[in-house]
Design an enzyme around this catalytic site. Structure first.
Site, mmCIF file in Angstrom:
data_model
loop_
_atom_site.group_PDB
_atom_site.id
_atom_site.type_symbol
_atom_site.label_atom_id
_atom_site.label_comp_id
_atom_site.label_asym_id
_atom_site.label_seq_id
_atom_site.Cartn_x
_atom_site.Cartn_y
_atom_site.Cartn_z
ATOM 1 C CB CYS A 161 -21.301 5.984 -14.053
ATOM 2 S SG CYS A 161 -21.710 7.649 -14.628
ATOM 3 N NE ARG A 199 -16.297 3.034 -12.048
ATOM 4 C CZ ARG A 199 -15.585 2.450 -13.013
ATOM 5 N NH1 ARG A 199 -14.646 1.581 -12.695
ATOM 6 N NH2 ARG A 199 -15.800 2.748 -14.274
ATOM 7 C CD1 TRP A 243 -18.678 12.472 -14.085
ATOM 8 C CD2 TRP A 243 -17.991 12.449 -11.982
ATOM 9 N NE1 TRP A 243 -17.757 13.459 -13.954
ATOM 10 C CE2 TRP A 243 -17.305 13.479 -12.663
ATOM 11 C CE3 TRP A 243 -17.700 12.247 -10.632
ATOM 12 C CZ2 TRP A 243 -16.378 14.299 -12.053
ATOM 13 C CZ3 TRP A 243 -16.771 13.058 -10.022
ATOM 14 C CH2 TRP A 243 -16.122 14.073 -10.737
ATOM 15 C CG ASN A 247 -19.320 4.124 -17.064
ATOM 16 O OD1 ASN A 247 -19.237 5.342 -17.165
ATOM 17 N ND2 ASN A 247 -18.271 3.358 -16.790
ATOM 18 N N GLY A 248 -20.934 5.961 -19.524
ATOM 19 C CA GLY A 248 -20.510 6.426 -20.837
ATOM 20 C C GLY A 248 -21.317 7.641 -21.263
ATOM 21 C CD GLU A 269 1.715 12.460 -8.844
ATOM 22 O OE1 GLU A 269 0.965 11.732 -8.158
ATOM 23 O OE2 GLU A 269 1.393 12.873 -9.967
ATOM 24 C CE LYS A 329 -1.225 11.627 -6.023
ATOM 25 N NZ LYS A 329 -1.537 12.071 -7.372
ATOM 26 C CD GLU A 358 -5.152 14.197 -7.091
ATOM 27 O OE1 GLU A 358 -5.954 14.020 -8.036
ATOM 28 O OE2 GLU A 358 -4.125 13.528 -6.962
ATOM 29 C CG HIS A 379 12.223 32.604 -18.020
ATOM 30 N ND1 HIS A 379 12.714 33.365 -19.058
ATOM 31 C CD2 HIS A 379 13.266 31.830 -17.603
ATOM 32 C CE1 HIS A 379 13.986 33.054 -19.275
ATOM 33 N NE2 HIS A 379 14.336 32.118 -18.411
ATOM 34 C CE LYS A 411 -7.346 5.055 -8.335
ATOM 35 N NZ LYS A 411 -6.183 5.710 -7.707
#
Length: 613
Positions: free
Chosen positions: A2, A27, A75, A100-101, A485, A489, A492, A508, A608
């Protein structure tokens, strides 16, 4: 996760609060809100679902006047995204809170508050905090005292901003486990989750320590430690500017940050290399003594930073013969790991506030009091930097796009410097080896710039992926983390399901996925694993897959109707190759996302900075 902004301004504060929230959009959030104490001390609130622009529109139609206020981007953790769950929360028209938390014992406190007659209008843990502070205020009669008493009953992590109609001249703030910074202006003072929110009004910042409390007024700021003693915290002058946090001529922050990589890597190397030699004391005055004791490396990180750590593990073991492990922080912190004596714990984090990475360090240190730690981080005053024995800052500058780009490249450059510094101190790297590695590191900015020139052909390849629902990424050796990576990308920001495998694992299981509808993206530099990789690619091609191959000029892979080959560089070594080959995968994901109409800088469901579990 948040975002918090608040403060006391010389004039009207509303516009500044909204601008601060815009600076914190990276964020991640689902709603936004503001409370302003009007000129009579009454608390006035506006909240809106969706973007900060929705809140700004509402305030444009129904302005809130006043100099003292708090604002928030939420959030969702407790309660679905909705206006009634949006912050700030108000208790009995008296106390307003942003948070926030996570207050982990919120359910227990809610029961007690309900019995005391408090009425809840949301499902959030933050409304519990607001009511509990109001409850303590009834007993204490002073807002600072009430907040101090209230947080003693909270279990979990929090950064809190609190204002009260009884005291419309001050704001109380505190932090434990979630970041909070104070901005010092000229006759006005502010709080925020991140200094970037305040760059338009100040470059003078105070970074709070764990457990600190703040009494903020227009005239000044008083800071108290968790024991209640008045404390002096240093004032830091930020080197960042308001313009650095702007998109400039680019369509998206992500594209801007991709193109900033040559400069960011050069800045990370600058001052750490002199006459072809890495300065060991770049990591801190005690670096040589600590490195001399190291017999094993344990790397801990999350997300993109974890992939950087995976690359570094190859380097440490292959070049230095130094036993190395890498683990995701959220697993490491709960695994009760056994760390051997003389282990260096390397923690990699863009923000330095990642909850799991911080917890991993704290938990490991509690079990191993003599543990040596080193942070690779992009935020100088972050909790991770303050709590680590040694530090190397990545100097990437502000990274606003949720999908990390330049942070990853600079982390790899920093880990390359660490490789050389440790190798020198431990006597595992000769002068000649150091010179060759340093030469390779110093060439990376130029080769990154060369790789960026392939933007147009990569955009053309992206058009062939727009309609796909799945993609498979392949790599071997250090290119396997780069494949991971690249897949991260793509998934997301474009929402295409993408997975990455070591190419040798095809037989496999993953080979069962291959057909004409499964595109395969491979990273294929000319190294000692190229022949093996070519055999893997032939297996894929024989089963009808369309191949997208990023190679160097010496790979000698022949293109075909369904085999697209793009040589992006030449003469890369073990250190520079992962950094360079990551760039085309970033550009590929970016262009696919843009063509699909995705919100590139703020992809759905993502934030973020992950400052809560």
């Amino acid at each position: 996760m948040c975002g918090i902004v608040g403060g006391y301004a010389r004039g009207e504060i509303g516009q500044m609060l909204v601008e601060g929230l815009r600076r914190l959009e990276y964020r991640g959030y689902d709603s936004a809100g503001v409370v302003i104490a009007d000129h009579h001390g009454a608390l006035r609130r506006a909240r809106a679902m969706g973007k900060v622009s929705e809140l700004a529109t509402q305030l444009g139609q129904f302005p809130l006047a006043g100099s003292l206020g708090i604002a928030h981007t939420r959030w969702a953790t407790h309660g679905v995204p909705s206006e009634r769950n949006a912050h700030p929360h108000i208790s009995r028209n008296r106390v307003a809170v942003v948070h926030n938390g996570i207050i982990e014992n919120h359910a227990e406190l809610r029961v007690k508050l309900t019995a005391l007659g408090y009425i809840f209008t949301s499902e959030t843990d933050t409304e519990v905090a607001a009511h509990w502070i109001e409850h303590r205020l009834c007993e204490a009669g002073d807002l600072l005292t009430a907040v101090r008493q209230a947080v003693q009953d909270f279990e979990g992590a929090y950064a809190l901003g609190v204002i009260c109609s009884d005291a419309p001249d001050r704001l109380i703030a505190t932090r434990k486990g979630s970041p909070l910074v104070i901005g010092l202006g000229d006759g006005e003072n502010y709080i925020a989750s991140d200094s970037t929110a305040l760059l338009k009004v100040t470059q003078r910042f105070v970074y709070l320590e764990e457990g600190d409390f703040v009494e903020l007024k227009q005239s000044g700021v008083r800071i108290f430690d968790e024991c209640g003693n008045e404390a002096a915290r240093p004032v830091r002058i930020s080197s960042l500017s308001f313009a650095q946090a702007e998109k400039g001529a680019y369509d998206h922050y992500m594209l801007k940050e991709i193109h900033e990589q040559p400069r960011a890597v050069a800045d990370t190397l600058e001052g750490r290399i002199v006459r072809g030699r890495v300065l060991v004391n770049s990591f801190g005055p005690m670096a040589a003594q600590i490195f001399a004791r190291v017999r094993q490396v344990q790397i801990v990180a999350c997300g993109t930073s974890y992939h950087a750590g995976m690359v570094a593990r190859y380097w440490f073991e292959d070049i230095l013969g130094l036993p190395s492990q890498v683990e995701i922080a959220s697993e490491f912190r709960y695994r009760n790991p056994v760390l051997q004596e003389h282990t260096l714990m390397v923690l990699v984090s863009q923000s330095g506030e990642t909850a799991d990475t911080l917890a991993a360090l704290r938990n490991a240190r509690s079990r191993h009091p003599g543990l040596m730690s080193l942070a690779v981080c992009n935020v100088p005053e972050s909790s991770l930097v303050r709590e680590s024995d040694l530090v190397l800052m990545t100097n990437a500058g502000p990274e606003v796009g949720v999908a990390s780009t330049k942070a990853f490249s600079t982390q790899l450059a920093a880990l390359g410097l660490l490789l050389v510094a440790m190798g020198k101190v431990l006597g595992r790297l000769s002068d000649g080896q150091e010179a060759r590695i340093v030469e390779g590191l110093e060439k990376i900015p130029g080769r990154l710039a060369d790789a960026l020139r392939h933007d147009a052909p990569i955009r053309a390849l992206a058009r062939r992926l727009v309609s796909r629902q799945h993609a498979l990424f392949l790599g071997r050796g250090t290119m396997y983390p780069i494949a991971l990576e690249g897949a991260l990308k793509l998934k997301e920001i474009s929402y295409i399901h993408a997975e990455a495998y070591p190419a040798g694992e095809l037989k496999h299981g993953p080979l069962a996925l291959i057909d004409a509808d499964m595109p395969v993206i491979a990273v294929a530099p000319c190294n000692d694993l190229l022949k093996k990789l070519k055999s893997n690619l032939e297996e894929v091609s024989a089963r009808g897959a369309e191949l997208f191959l990023f190679t160097d000029e010496f790979s000698e892979i022949v293109p075909g109707e369904r085999i697209h080959v793009l040589p992006v560089t030449a003469n890369v070594g073990r250190i520079s190759a992962p950094v360079i080959f990551n760039v085309p995968l970033q550009l590929l994901a970016y262009h696919v996302a843009v063509l699909r109409g995705s919100d590139v800088d703020q992809p759905r469901n993502l934030a973020k900075s992950v400052t809560v579990e």
